[in-house]
Enzyme design. Sequence first.
Site, PDB file in Angstrom:
ATOM      1  N   LYS A   1     -55.129 -42.073   4.716  1.00  0.00           N
ATOM      2  CA  LYS A   1     -55.313 -40.730   5.525  1.00  0.00           C
ATOM      3  C   LYS A   1     -56.009 -39.610   6.298  1.00  0.00           C
ATOM      4  CE  LYS A   1     -49.824 -40.547   4.190  1.00  0.00           C
ATOM      5  NZ  LYS A   1     -48.784 -40.233   3.558  1.00  0.00           N
TER       6      LYS A   1
ATOM      7  N   GLY B   1     -61.583 -39.712  -7.693  1.00  0.00           N
ATOM      8  CA  GLY B   1     -60.464 -40.435  -6.665  1.00  0.00           C
ATOM      9  C   GLY B   1     -60.401 -42.050  -7.327  1.00  0.00           C
TER      10      GLY B   1
ATOM     11  N   GLY C   1     -59.163 -34.295  -6.180  1.00  0.00           N
ATOM     12  CA  GLY C   1     -58.809 -33.347  -5.829  1.00  0.00           C
ATOM     13  C   GLY C   1     -60.099 -32.418  -5.685  1.00  0.00           C
TER      14      GLY C   1
ATOM     15  N   ARG D   1     -62.298 -39.279 -19.636  1.00  0.00           N
ATOM     16  CA  ARG D   1     -62.364 -38.078 -19.520  1.00  0.00           C
ATOM     17  C   ARG D   1     -62.408 -36.678 -21.723  1.00  0.00           C
ATOM     18  NH1 ARG D   1     -57.151 -37.037 -14.819  1.00  0.00           N
ATOM     19  NH2 ARG D   1     -58.439 -37.727 -13.838  1.00  0.00           N
TER      20      ARG D   1
END
Length: 398
Positions: free
Chosen positions: A202, A355, A378, A41
Amino acid sequence: MNYNKKTVKDIDVAGKKVLLRCDFNVPMAKDGSGVITDDKRIRAALPTIQYLLDQNAAVIACSHMGKPKGEVVPSLSLKPVAARLSELLGKDVIMAEDVVGPDAQAKAAALKPGQIMLLENTRFEKGETKNDPELAKAMASMAEVYVSDAFGAVHRAHASTAGVADYLPAVSGFLIQKELEIIGGALANPKRPLVAILGGSKVSSKIGVINNLLEIADTIIIGGGMTYTFLKAQGGSIGKSLLEEDWLDYCNDMMKKAQEKGVKLLLPEDTVCAKEFAADAEPMTVDSMHIPDDCLGMDIGPKAIAAYSEAVKDAGTVIWNGPMGVFEFPAFAAGTKAVAEALSESHAITIIGGGDSAAAVQQLGYADKMTHISTGGGASLEFMEGKELPGVACLLDA
């Protein structure tokens, strides 16, 4: 949301003080030694930082790290980031002891064009996550221009990601510009066919993405733990596999909607399952609709791998978010690896949505074969849902 935003190249920054929001939320060694275990990053911010310094701007960089919840937590200090950034830039990065306190204010006031300083962790301030206007105003008072380059944080309306834009002209850095051009372009005007691969555990965490992609995709491929709720909705036996009981009706509705819209929705024909969730569990391949009662699904099977690989072969654009199985366990990584391999061999524009998918692609060695790997987990998810991102909406339109 308008993805066409002004960038650092659209304004004159020469001789000006620039508040630059970066994403320096890097992983640190667990032993409290202050060692950064992955500086990706920090490296990602270098093109924008270097451009600003080359333009003779005085750069006041800022970022959050972790969740200190408005308290000063020494283990979450950005001091190690300042040290690493100094090494990478080959020049001194002045470290402030606070965010908007006396030390930061004094150092910002003394900062000369061509110099760079770093404010302390923005989340050491209670007002940061509340988007407190007083904090935003105090941060903005140190600079003349605001540049946002922390894509991983643009889905949050915080003082340093959105609030400061109320007080300064706000533009994007190169990192955000790239995300907006590539992901925004794929959503607004994709090269077809557009294939979306959705995995992860999920269904509930991907609802918005599925809803949005059903409007624009030609094919949607489902993998990972979320598969089993879809299979159960179709009347399948899923054993001990992950199930979200509350989302069975939703899965049926989605499958019906896909059919009505002419979107191919692919579920795995076969599944690699095991009797326990463990790295050394014995893998066995079964028909996806008949997983034994004492087993749980861990990966997609060989037939699914063949079908999914075939589906991406002639794609124009592929968006991938979420692994196909428990790729952390080598015995159950074949599905994720095969999808990564198929993407690396296709001629499509390939976009990895941050992610776990980004981690998988890096880990499996296919990162350099992808068109774009998003820097925000996100944020890229919410972007794909078609949600407005506060840290982007606040930037000046081009």
